[in-house]
Design an enzyme around this catalytic site. Structure first.
Site, mmCIF file in Angstrom:
data_model
loop_
_atom_site.group_PDB
_atom_site.id
_atom_site.type_symbol
_atom_site.label_atom_id
_atom_site.label_comp_id
_atom_site.label_asym_id
_atom_site.label_seq_id
_atom_site.Cartn_x
_atom_site.Cartn_y
_atom_site.Cartn_z
ATOM 1 N N ILE A 132 23.246 9.837 -15.165
ATOM 2 C CA ILE A 132 24.470 10.117 -15.895
ATOM 3 C C ILE A 132 25.063 11.356 -15.240
ATOM 4 C CG2 ILE A 132 23.181 11.386 -17.681
ATOM 5 C CD1 ILE A 132 25.437 10.721 -19.645
ATOM 6 N N SER A 133 26.346 11.308 -14.940
ATOM 7 C CA SER A 133 26.990 12.414 -14.238
ATOM 8 C C SER A 133 27.032 13.672 -15.090
ATOM 9 C CB SER A 133 28.414 12.024 -13.835
ATOM 10 O OG SER A 133 28.404 11.032 -12.846
ATOM 11 N N ALA A 134 27.260 14.792 -14.427
ATOM 12 C CA ALA A 134 27.409 16.069 -15.110
ATOM 13 C C ALA A 134 28.678 16.073 -15.962
ATOM 14 C CB ALA A 134 27.468 17.197 -14.088
#
Length: 298
Positions: A132-134
């Site tokens: 999951i991206s930042a």
């Protein structure tokens, strides 16, 4: 001795990582523009054949590489979703009221693995060689797509992972719109639906305006095309033609493109069907690939 361009990281707080990188003597030459430039720059000379150590590669996956990294370090004590959003607003990442509202509405804690700090400005592994991206990348993509996420519009999220950004899209386009997530790992689709059911987007999932499907995102999801907004959460070697075809005239796609070195591309489809492409920032994402290749880690 050959001279190579320098990578400039936009904040002195990134020095712990730079010191680790400096321990390696083989680095790749690369021209990158900087995003969010600031006067305090730390530079590292580059030479051939660089590859990141595994822990740093995971750190950078899904992050803007040229980002004020004090957000990452000082965000470790944040324990509320609203504080995370305020943190991003304070540092100028979120400048849009609409993006702030939707990120406050959809609690990131519901979309990260148990036991991980949900509000730290860092990407996180979610299993199956996916991440999951930042939060800052989510904010950036939401703002880039904001004009194409108005009520009643159609949005496609390719590589929807835990379902976080798909849920944000659904809240933005509303019950008269359509938000579609496509993910080729069935287990992630199942868990993302459970995540969404616990979130503020649950009514949209129930009424059918939000859905997550198992499929090869490189082929898009033709059933609800054309899309006003398309987001791709993994790096493509080249922009998939199927996604360009499913983009509505006047629509916008945000997609990381590249292999070792990647740029976040913004693709706008003009009214005559032609496309305009620009680079927003340098990034590091996991590759957009087949299910089998992803599970094998290649």
């Amino acid at each position: 001795m050959h001279q190579y361009p320098a990578v400039a990281y936009s904040c002195r707080y990134y020095m712990p990582c730079l010191k680790q990188l400096a321990a390696f003597t083989t680095l790749i030459p690369h021209h990158c523009h900087r995003h969010y430039p600031r006067p305090h720059l730390s530079t590292l000379p580059l030479s051939p054949n660089f590859h990141l150590p595994a822990n740093l590669n995971r750190l950078l996956t899904g992050n803007s590489l040229f980002y004020r990294m004090e957000r990452f370090w000082s965000g470790s004590n944040i324990n509320k979703n609203k504080e995370m959003v305020e943190h991003l607003r304070h540092y100028g990442v979120i400048t849009s009221k609409k993006t702030a509202e939707v990120m406050e509405t959809i609690d990131r804690a519901l979309f990260v693995p148990d036991g991980t700090p949900p509000y730290v400005d860092s990407p996180m592994a979610i299993g199956y060689n996916a991440t999951i991206s930042a939060p800052h990348m989510h904010a950036m993509c939401l703002q880039l797509l904001e004009e194409n996420l108005k009520p009643g519009m159609h949005a496609l999220d390719v590589g929807s992972g835990t379902g976080y950004l798909t849920a944000c899209f659904a809240v933005m386009v509303g019950p008269q719109g359509r938000a579609v997530g496509v993910e080729h790992i069935p287990e992630l689709v199942n868990s993302s639906i459970k995540n969404i059911e616990k979130s503020a987007a649950a009514p949209l999932l129930k009424d059918g305006s939000l859905a997550v499907h198992v499929g090869d995102g490189r082929q898009g999801w033709p059933e609800f095309a054309p899309y006003d907004a398309i987001h791709v959460g993994a790096a493509a070697a080249e922009i998939p033609q199927a996604l360009i075809d499913q983009l509505k005239p006047g629509g916008r796609m945000v997609i990381p493109v590249g292999n070792i070195f990647q740029d976040l591309k913004v693709i706008d489809k003009n009214s005559d069907g032609s496309i305009s492409v620009r680079s927003e920032t340098s990034v590091r994402y996991v590759p957009l690939t087949s299910r089998d290749a992803q599970l094998q880690g290649s």
